[in-house]
Scaffold this active site. Structure first.
Site, mmCIF file in Angstrom:
data_model
loop_
_atom_site.group_PDB
_atom_site.id
_atom_site.type_symbol
_atom_site.label_atom_id
_atom_site.label_comp_id
_atom_site.label_asym_id
_atom_site.label_seq_id
_atom_site.Cartn_x
_atom_site.Cartn_y
_atom_site.Cartn_z
ATOM 1 N N THR A 117 -42.409 -35.349 20.680
ATOM 2 C CA THR A 117 -42.600 -36.326 21.750
ATOM 3 C C THR A 117 -44.027 -36.221 22.253
ATOM 4 O O THR A 117 -44.545 -35.121 22.470
ATOM 5 C CB THR A 117 -41.619 -36.100 22.915
ATOM 6 O OG1 THR A 117 -40.291 -36.365 22.460
ATOM 7 C CG2 THR A 117 -41.925 -37.048 24.071
ATOM 8 N N PHE A 156 -46.585 -36.688 25.140
ATOM 9 C CA PHE A 156 -46.674 -36.775 26.595
ATOM 10 C C PHE A 156 -48.110 -37.083 26.987
ATOM 11 O O PHE A 156 -49.051 -36.590 26.371
ATOM 12 C CB PHE A 156 -46.245 -35.459 27.246
ATOM 13 C CG PHE A 156 -44.764 -35.191 27.172
ATOM 14 C CD1 PHE A 156 -43.925 -35.565 28.209
ATOM 15 C CD2 PHE A 156 -44.224 -34.563 26.060
ATOM 16 C CE1 PHE A 156 -42.566 -35.308 28.137
ATOM 17 C CE2 PHE A 156 -42.857 -34.304 25.978
ATOM 18 C CZ PHE A 156 -42.027 -34.684 27.027
#
Length: 379
Positions: free
Chosen positions: A281, A283
Site C-alpha cells: 500500500t 501512503f
C-alpha cells in the site's frame, strides 16, 4: 521506382521540414519579443483557432486528421519556445522555485501527525516510516485527517492512496480535489494480513469477518473459505480488531496485521492470507504549505481537461516531447459536472530539471483546472 528511391525522397522532404520548422521557431522568437514589448500574453486562443481552421481548409480530406495532430503539437512547441524566449514563468513554477528555496534541507524527525483509525492501524506503521518520533492524532475517517490539518491541530497527515492488489483509494482523490493540500513524502508499505480472533476460537466457528473494505478486497480468494460468513466493513483494520476484542464473541474475526492482534489480545488463526504476497500500500504524507525537500524526483498532478477529442492526447504528447516518464494516469468522474473527468498523474522527473519546469509552464495552460499536488521522494 524502387523502395530506396522513395526513401531518398522522404529524406529530402524531411530536410525541408527541419529547415522550415527551425525557421518557424525563430520567427516565433521575434513574435515573443513583440508580445513582451506590447504586454501581450503568449497564448492567443482566437489566433490558434483561426490557424487550425486554415490548416484544415488547406488539407486533403484523408490527411486532415494528421495535420490537426501535427499543428497542435507545433503550436504547443511554439508557445513553449516563446515563454523560454521571454523567460516567462507560470505562477505554479514561481511557487515551486520559492518552495525549493525556503524548505529546510532536512526533514523533521518529530511532528504532530493525523492518521485515520486507531492505534495499530497500517497508517501508524507508515507514520513511523516518515518520522522517528511522531505524536499521532487519530481521526475517525479520512476527511478528519484533512480537517485536523486545516484546523491547525497538526501539521501533517498520513493517508493510503493505492494498493498493489485492490487499486486506488478513490475517496482520497475526491478529498484532494476538495481540499488544498500538498504531498510532501510517500512510502510503500508491505501489507501482510492475518485472520484474528479471540483466544481459542476455531475457523469453523466464524460467522462474521470485520475489516476495512480494501483489506477485504485484498483477501478475496482466501475469504471463499468462509462462504456463509458476513463481511462487515470497518473504518480500518485496527478498528476491526478492536471491535472483535470488545465484542467478546466467538463467532467473529477480523482481518488485519499481527500487531493489531497482539495489541487487542487476539490470536492469529492464519497469517499471510492476502491474495498476493507482493501486497503493498502506498501512503502519502500531506501538509498545507508546499514543502519540497532535497532529492524530490516524483510529482503528482490533477487536471480537469476540456471535453473534446485530443485534449488528453495533447497532455501526453507534452510528456513525450520533454522526455518525462509518466508512472500513473487515472481518471475520476466529477459528480457535479456532466461528462467531465479529473485526471490524476504521477510523473518521475527531478524537480530541478529544465524539462520539469518547462512541463509545468505548459500544462497550466492546457487544463480547465490544474492542481499541483507536490514534488517529493518515495521510499
Amino acid at each position: 521506382m524502387d523502395l530506396e528511391e522513395q526513401r531518398k525522397k522522404i529524406d529530402a522532404i524531411d530536410d525541408q521540414l527541419i529547415a522550415l520548422l527551425e525557421q518557424r521557431m525563430r520567427t516565433a522568437e521575434e513574435i515573443a519579443r513583440i508580445k513582451q514589448a506590447e504586454g501581450l500574453a503568449v497564448t492567443d486562443p482566437l489566433r490558434e483557432r483561426r490557424l487550425l481552421d486554415r490548416i484544415m481548409e488547406r488539407s486533403s480530406a484523408d490527411l486532415a486528421g494528421y495535420n490537426c495532430i501535427l499543428w497542435n503539437s507545433i503550436l504547443e512547441m511554439s508557445k513553449d519556445h516563446q515563454r523560454k524566449t521571454q523567460q516567462e514563468e507560470a505562477p505554479v513554477v514561481k511557487e515551486i522555485r520559492k518552495a525549493l528555496t525556503e524548505t529546510p534541507p532536512l526533514f523533521p524527525e518529530s511532528a504532530t501527525v493525523a492518521c485515520q483509525g486507531t492505534e495499530g492501524a497500517y497508517s501508524q506503521e507508515a507514520c513511523d516510516k516518515f518520522f522517528k518520533m511522531p505524536h499521532i492524532l487519530y481521526t475517525k475517517n479520512f476527511r478528519g485527517v484533512f480537517a485536523a490539518i486545516q484546523a491547525g491541530l497538526c501539521k501533517y497527515g498520513v493517508l493510503p492512496l493505492e494498493n498493489s492488489t485492490a487499486g486506488s483509494v478513490n475517496q482520497i482523490y475526491d478529498l484532494m480535489m476538495e481540499y488544498d493540500f500538498h504531498i510532501v513524502k510517500s512510502v510503500r508499505l508491505k501489507i501482510s494480513h492475518s485472520l484474528l480472533a479471540l483466544p481459542g476460537v476455531r475457523k469453523e466457528e466464524i460467522r462474521e469477518i470485520y475489516s476495512h473494505p480494501q483489506a477485504l478486497a485484498q483477501c478475496e480468494k482466501y475469504l471463499k473459505e468462509f462462504p456463509n460468513a458476513v463481511l462487515i466493513p470497518a473504518e480500518n483494520t485496527a478498528v476491526a480488531a478492536r471491535q472483535v476484542a470488545e465484542s467478546g464473541r466467538r463467532d467473529v474475526a477480523a482481518i488485519g496485521s499481527e500487531k493489531n492482534g497482539s495489541l487487542y489480545g487476539l490470536e492469529t488463526l492464519e497469517r499471510n492470507i492476502q491474495d498476493q504476497d507482493n501486497n503493498y500500500t502506498r501512503f502519502i504524507l500531506i501538509t498545507r504549505d508546499l514543502e519540497i525537500y532535497p532529492g524530490a524526483n516524483k510529482t503528482s498532478l490533477m487536471m480537469i481537461l476540456e471535453h473534446r477529442p485530443g485534449s488528453l492526447y495533447n497532455v501526453l504528447a507534452r510528456f513525450n516531447a520533454l522526455g518525462i516518464n509518466l508512472e500513473k494516469l487515472e481518471s475520476r468522474p466529477l459528480p457535479s459536472r456532466e461528462f467531465e473527468f479529473m485526471f490524476y498523474f504521477d510523473i518521475r522527473e527531478s524537480v530541478y530539471s529544465d524539462g520539469f519546469m518547462r512541463m509545468m509552464n505548459q500544462l497550466t495552460e492546457m487544463a480547465l483546472e490544474f492542481r499541483y499536488l507536490g514534488s517529493y521522494t518515495e521510499e
